[in-house]
Design an enzyme around this catalytic site. Structure first.
Site, PDB file in Angstrom:
ATOM      1  N   GLU A 105      -4.485  -1.105   4.810  1.00  0.00           N
ATOM      2  CA  GLU A 105      -4.532   0.939   4.736  1.00  0.00           C
ATOM      3  C   GLU A 105      -5.600   0.604   3.861  1.00  0.00           C
ATOM      4  O   GLU A 105      -6.610   1.928   4.475  1.00  0.00           O
ATOM      5  CB  GLU A 105      -3.154   0.777   4.943  1.00  0.00           C
ATOM      6  CG  GLU A 105      -2.441   0.487   5.597  1.00  0.00           C
ATOM      7  CD  GLU A 105      -2.510   1.080   7.184  1.00  0.00           C
ATOM      8  OE1 GLU A 105      -3.200   2.273   6.644  1.00  0.00           O
ATOM      9  OE2 GLU A 105      -1.593   0.716   8.122  1.00  0.00           O
ATOM     10  N   TYR A 124      -2.995   9.643   3.628  1.00  0.00           N
ATOM     11  CA  TYR A 124      -3.071   8.519   4.482  1.00  0.00           C
ATOM     12  C   TYR A 124      -2.241   7.133   3.952  1.00  0.00           C
ATOM     13  O   TYR A 124      -1.429   7.033   4.466  1.00  0.00           O
ATOM     14  CB  TYR A 124      -4.139   8.355   4.702  1.00  0.00           C
ATOM     15  CG  TYR A 124      -4.441   7.873   5.650  1.00  0.00           C
ATOM     16  CD1 TYR A 124      -3.508   7.668   6.879  1.00  0.00           C
ATOM     17  CD2 TYR A 124      -4.844   6.108   5.294  1.00  0.00           C
ATOM     18  CE1 TYR A 124      -4.071   6.563   7.983  1.00  0.00           C
ATOM     19  CE2 TYR A 124      -4.249   5.369   6.350  1.00  0.00           C
ATOM     20  CZ  TYR A 124      -3.714   4.966   7.581  1.00  0.00           C
ATOM     21  OH  TYR A 124      -3.998   3.990   8.348  1.00  0.00           O
ATOM     22  N   ASP A 180      -4.947  10.566  10.225  1.00  0.00           N
ATOM     23  CA  ASP A 180      -6.383  10.069  10.027  1.00  0.00           C
ATOM     24  C   ASP A 180      -6.985  10.976  11.519  1.00  0.00           C
ATOM     25  O   ASP A 180      -6.041  11.216  12.070  1.00  0.00           O
ATOM     26  CB  ASP A 180      -6.005   8.831   9.333  1.00  0.00           C
ATOM     27  CG  ASP A 180      -5.469   7.853  11.637  1.00  0.00           C
ATOM     28  OD1 ASP A 180      -5.202   8.484  12.446  1.00  0.00           O
ATOM     29  OD2 ASP A 180      -5.874   6.856  11.641  1.00  0.00           O
TER      30      ASP A 180
END
Ligand code: SF4
Length: 359
Positions: free
Chosen positions: A40, A123, A141
């Protein structure tokens, strides 16, 4: 506005599509929080295809948090070289060390603790907690915003920060709390594969029956954007300084843009200054060396997210002085054959191959 029944239908259809049509990506084959976290972090601001080889090399070299914590930052940056946004790598490395020391290497599974780690924003926290720990946090996002803007005909523009709360509220409302990790990935995957920026493929979209923009014939109007400002171009002089067959490289300070990476010395042109004058001045200011310009080596242009650089690269000969650094954190005199051991910014890589030909 979707009704609760429609939201249930949308979740079902989207998750069924994701199960069948998602790309087989290595970080989807694991439940290991560390691997998911690495993926990520890499995926922020970066396309999947670019990330794939970096992710594989990184996990092969640093398969556990402990291995990453024990690694030299230099080696971590070398593996990250070319991926950009190097603060991501520095923060991962630093956080790995902190977690080994303070929590015996256990990655926190609650929002407050995870979100407080260096480099972890909303996020990353939502992505890792939902995917690795099944926690009900919705990710937002660029892909998610685009899908939501079209699906719900949201008039809020996607870029300014105040809009974020609007998209976050909608993402929270749609999130399937029984399968938050899959649902988050499904929305992002839909944005990447079907509801793409320029040409959304509504004819194969699993949630077309719930899509307000498709129903209204206004898909092309979403997402809304505010006009972007012109990107400035910064003129920079760079010197490849030779002394007895070796070249001078300097290391950028650990913090800030491209922190910890190596580069050839140089800096911004001042008003009225020629690139070669700037090159000689910058090397004197940064490294306390006197150099003579032998000739131009390359002109390189490179775009960062908020500005562009135009590098005027010169071959220089050392004439006098002893290195005393003002700005950089370290320096080395290296042979060309050693250059691959050091991590350089992408803009430098655009002229390093020329050194092999021209030097
Ligand atoms: Fe996007 Fe079209 Fe699907 Fe709507 S129907 S979510 S615009 S791909």
């Amino acid at each position: 506005m979707l009704t609760p029944v429609e939201i249930s239908g949308l979740r079902r259809r989207l998750l069924a599509w994701y199960e069948n049509d998602r790309r087989p990506l290595p970080w989807r084959e694991t439940h290991d929080p560390y691997s998911i976290w690495v993926s990520e972090v890499m995926l922020q601001q970066t396309q999947v295809n670019t990330v794939l080889p970096y992710y594989r090399r990184f996990i092969e070299r640093f398969p556990t948090l402990r291995k990453l914590a024990r690694a030299d930052l230099e080696d971590v940056l070398k593996l990250w070289e070319g991926l950009g946004y190097y603060a991501r790598a520095r923060n991962l490395h630093r956080t790995a060390g902190m977690l080994i020391e303070s929590r015996a290497g256990r990655i926190p599974d609650c929002w407050e603790d995870f979100r407080a780690l260096p480099g972890v924003g909303d996020y990353i926290a939502a992505a890792v907690l939902s995917i690795a720990f099944d926690q009900p946090y919705a990710v937002v996002d660029g892909n998610v915003k685009r899908v939501l803007a079209r699906l719900l005909t949201l008039a809020a523009p996607v870029s300014p920060t105040p809009s974020r709360t609007i998209f976050q509220a909608e993402a929270d409302r749609l999130l399937d709390r029984r399968r938050p990790g899959d649902f988050n990935q499904a929305v992002m995957e839909l944005g990447a594969l079907v509801c793409t920026p320029a040409a959304p493929n509504c004819s194969i979209c699993p949630v077309v029956r719930f899509c307000a923009a498709q129903r209204d014939g206004t898909v092309a109007q979403y997402p809304r954007r505010v006009a972007s400002r012109a990107v400035p171009e910064v003129q920079i002089a760079v010197g490849v300084v030779f002394k007895k067959g070796r070249m001078l490289i300097t290391r950028r300070p650990a913090q800030g843009l491209l922190g910890g990476l190596w580069e050839f010395p140089g800096g911004k042109l001042r008003e009225g200054e020629s690139p070669s004058q700037a090159c000689v001045r910058e090397i004197k200011e940064e490294a306390n060396l006197d150099v003579a310009i032998e000739g131009p080596l390359a002109q390189v242009r490179h775009a960062y997210s908020h500005f562009r650089v135009h590098l005027h690269v010169f071959r220089c000969r050392f004439t006098a002085g002893r290195v005393r650094l003002n700005g950089p954190s370290a320096h080395r005199w290296i042979r060309l054959a050693e250059i691959d051991r050091f991590a350089f910014p992408k803009a430098n890589h655009k002229f390093i191959p020329l050194l092999r030909d021209k030097v």
